[in-house]
Design a protein around this motif. Structure first.
Motif, PDB file in Angstrom:
ATOM      1  N   GLY A 102     -31.401  12.113  -0.771  1.00 26.83           N
ATOM      2  CA  GLY A 102     -31.578  12.005  -2.211  1.00 26.83           C
ATOM      3  C   GLY A 102     -32.274  13.202  -2.834  1.00 26.83           C
ATOM      4  N   ALA A 103     -32.915  12.938  -3.961  1.00 29.43           N
ATOM      5  CA  ALA A 103     -33.481  13.989  -4.806  1.00 29.43           C
ATOM      6  C   ALA A 103     -34.770  14.601  -4.270  1.00 29.43           C
ATOM      7  N   ARG A 104     -35.557  13.844  -3.526  1.00 29.47           N
ATOM      8  CA  ARG A 104     -36.844  14.326  -3.020  1.00 29.47           C
ATOM      9  C   ARG A 104     -37.131  13.646  -1.685  1.00 29.47           C
ATOM     10  N   ALA A 105     -37.970  14.312  -0.884  1.00 31.74           N
ATOM     11  CA  ALA A 105     -38.407  13.711   0.380  1.00 31.74           C
ATOM     12  C   ALA A 105     -39.847  14.102   0.657  1.00 31.74           C
ATOM     13  N   LEU A 106     -40.610  13.129   1.135  1.00 31.16           N
ATOM     14  CA  LEU A 106     -41.961  13.345   1.641  1.00 31.16           C
ATOM     15  C   LEU A 106     -41.859  13.210   3.154  1.00 31.16           C
ATOM     16  N   VAL A 162     -38.179   5.334   4.840  1.00 32.44           N
ATOM     17  CA  VAL A 162     -38.393   4.490   3.670  1.00 32.44           C
ATOM     18  C   VAL A 162     -37.551   5.080   2.540  1.00 32.44           C
ATOM     19  N   ARG A 163     -36.648   4.273   2.002  1.00 36.28           N
ATOM     20  CA  ARG A 163     -35.758   4.721   0.930  1.00 36.28           C
ATOM     21  C   ARG A 163     -36.240   4.209  -0.415  1.00 36.28           C
ATOM     22  N   MET A 164     -36.039   5.048  -1.433  1.00 37.62           N
ATOM     23  CA  MET A 164     -36.417   4.690  -2.798  1.00 37.62           C
ATOM     24  C   MET A 164     -35.288   5.090  -3.750  1.00 37.62           C
ATOM     25  N   PHE A 165     -35.290   4.501  -4.939  1.00 38.23           N
ATOM     26  CA  PHE A 165     -34.403   5.003  -5.987  1.00 38.23           C
ATOM     27  C   PHE A 165     -34.763   6.462  -6.232  1.00 38.23           C
ATOM     28  N   ASN A 166     -33.798   7.301  -6.541  1.00 37.32           N
ATOM     29  CA  ASN A 166     -34.076   8.706  -6.792  1.00 37.32           C
ATOM     30  C   ASN A 166     -35.081   8.899  -7.926  1.00 37.32           C
ATOM     31  N   THR A 172     -28.734   7.640  -1.853  1.00 37.24           N
ATOM     32  CA  THR A 172     -27.473   7.497  -2.573  1.00 37.24           C
ATOM     33  C   THR A 172     -26.979   6.051  -2.491  1.00 37.24           C
ATOM     34  N   ASP A 173     -27.592   5.263  -1.616  1.00 35.42           N
ATOM     35  CA  ASP A 173     -27.206   3.866  -1.411  1.00 35.42           C
ATOM     36  C   ASP A 173     -28.220   2.944  -2.091  1.00 35.42           C
ATOM     37  N   THR A 174     -28.160   2.860  -3.399  1.00 34.42           N
ATOM     38  CA  THR A 174     -29.153   2.091  -4.149  1.00 34.42           C
ATOM     39  C   THR A 174     -29.070   0.595  -3.854  1.00 34.42           C
ATOM     40  N   ARG A 175     -27.933   0.117  -3.379  1.00 33.12           N
ATOM     41  CA  ARG A 175     -27.816  -1.311  -3.039  1.00 33.12           C
ATOM     42  C   ARG A 175     -28.678  -1.692  -1.844  1.00 33.12           C
ATOM     43  N   GLY A 216     -25.811  19.482  10.111  1.00 37.30           N
ATOM     44  CA  GLY A 216     -26.584  19.295   8.894  1.00 37.30           C
ATOM     45  C   GLY A 216     -25.746  19.220   7.637  1.00 37.30           C
ATOM     46  N   MET A 217     -26.418  18.892   6.556  1.00 40.73           N
ATOM     47  CA  MET A 217     -25.797  18.772   5.245  1.00 40.73           C
ATOM     48  C   MET A 217     -26.752  19.380   4.225  1.00 40.73           C
ATOM     49  N   PRO A 218     -26.237  20.249   3.360  1.00 40.02           N
ATOM     50  CA  PRO A 218     -27.140  20.828   2.355  1.00 40.02           C
ATOM     51  C   PRO A 218     -27.617  19.765   1.367  1.00 40.02           C
ATOM     52  N   GLY A 219     -28.735  20.052   0.719  1.00 37.14           N
ATOM     53  CA  GLY A 219     -29.254  19.142  -0.294  1.00 37.14           C
ATOM     54  C   GLY A 219     -28.296  19.034  -1.467  1.00 37.14           C
ATOM     55  N   GLY A 220     -28.419  17.944  -2.190  1.00 36.98           N
ATOM     56  CA  GLY A 220     -27.566  17.726  -3.354  1.00 36.98           C
ATOM     57  C   GLY A 220     -27.378  16.250  -3.617  1.00 36.98           C
ATOM     58  N   PRO A 221     -26.653  15.914  -4.657  1.00 37.41           N
ATOM     59  CA  PRO A 221     -26.524  14.512  -5.073  1.00 37.41           C
ATOM     60  C   PRO A 221     -25.852  13.592  -4.048  1.00 37.41           C
ATOM     61  N   ASN A 222     -25.089  14.140  -3.103  1.00 37.87           N
ATOM     62  CA  ASN A 222     -24.433  13.297  -2.096  1.00 37.87           C
ATOM     63  C   ASN A 222     -25.199  13.234  -0.780  1.00 37.87           C
TER      64      ASN A 222
END
Length: 190
Positions: A129-133, A165-169, A151-154, A119-125
């Motif tokens: 991302g910032a939120r998850a449903l 489903v990915r979204m901008f943060n 983190t991959d906005t491209r 696992g990986m802790p939450g955070g900017p990397n």
């Protein structure tokens, strides 16, 4: 209230028919940026639901207080063979969620995911991302599908994820604040 403020503060018939999600007319707040969130008119969709329409790389949140309006966000969806359509319920929501790749992800691409098996802790990397449903099945089980920031906005506007489903943060933060636990989320067929 200013229109921009409204947009920043503010699609499930059980049928998975994408034509019901057709926008009527032009967006109410045209923007130069095609990736911007927009208030759009919709028809035949109850308020307070999420609808992901893969062919448009769009997620629609039907406004609870406006029967004919939704906010359209641009998204990335699962790569070929990994996107799972269906009807789900938002079973949990997390801010700066921790992440662990699924066993299937590790098996499919060990060179990429094996190092994160603990696992990986939450955070900017963090990839979520910032939120998850968290999307749950009708029976109440975690589907392992998420609507989350990235983190991959491209990747927005493409088939890039491992099924989620990915979204901008900034967009997922806005959506997170709007959507209650138990809301219907329909991922329409690709």
């Amino acid at each position: 209230m200013k229109r921009r403020s409204f947009l920043l503060q503010t699609v499930s018939a059980s049928l998975l028919a994408a034509p019901a999600l057709a926008q009527t007319g032009a967006p109410e707040a045209p923007e130069d940026n095609p990736l911007a969130a927009k208030l759009v008119r919709i028809r035949n969709i109850p308020p307070g639901q999420i609808h992901v329409v893969p062919r448009d790389f769009a997620l629609y949140w039907t406004l609870p207080d406006r029967k004919d309006r939704a906010i359209r966000y641009r998204v990335a969806i699962g790569r070929d063979g990994l996107y799972e359509p269906g009807s789900f319920r938002v079973g949990a929501k997390k801010e700066w969620p921790s992440w662990r790749p699924t066993d299937e992800m590790i098996e499919r691409e060990p060179h990429k995911y094996k190092k994160y098996e603990d696992g990986m802790p939450g955070g900017p990397n963090n990839p979520l991302g910032a939120r998850a449903l968290y999307l749950f099945t009708a029976g109440g089980a975690d589907s392992m599908l998420r609507i989350h920031g990235t983190t991959d906005t491209r990747s927005i506007g493409s088939r890039a994820s491992n099924g989620c489903v990915r979204m901008f943060n900034s967009h997922v933060i806005h959506l997170y604040d709007q959507v209650p636990i138990g809301a219907l989320a329909v991922l329409h067929p690709a």
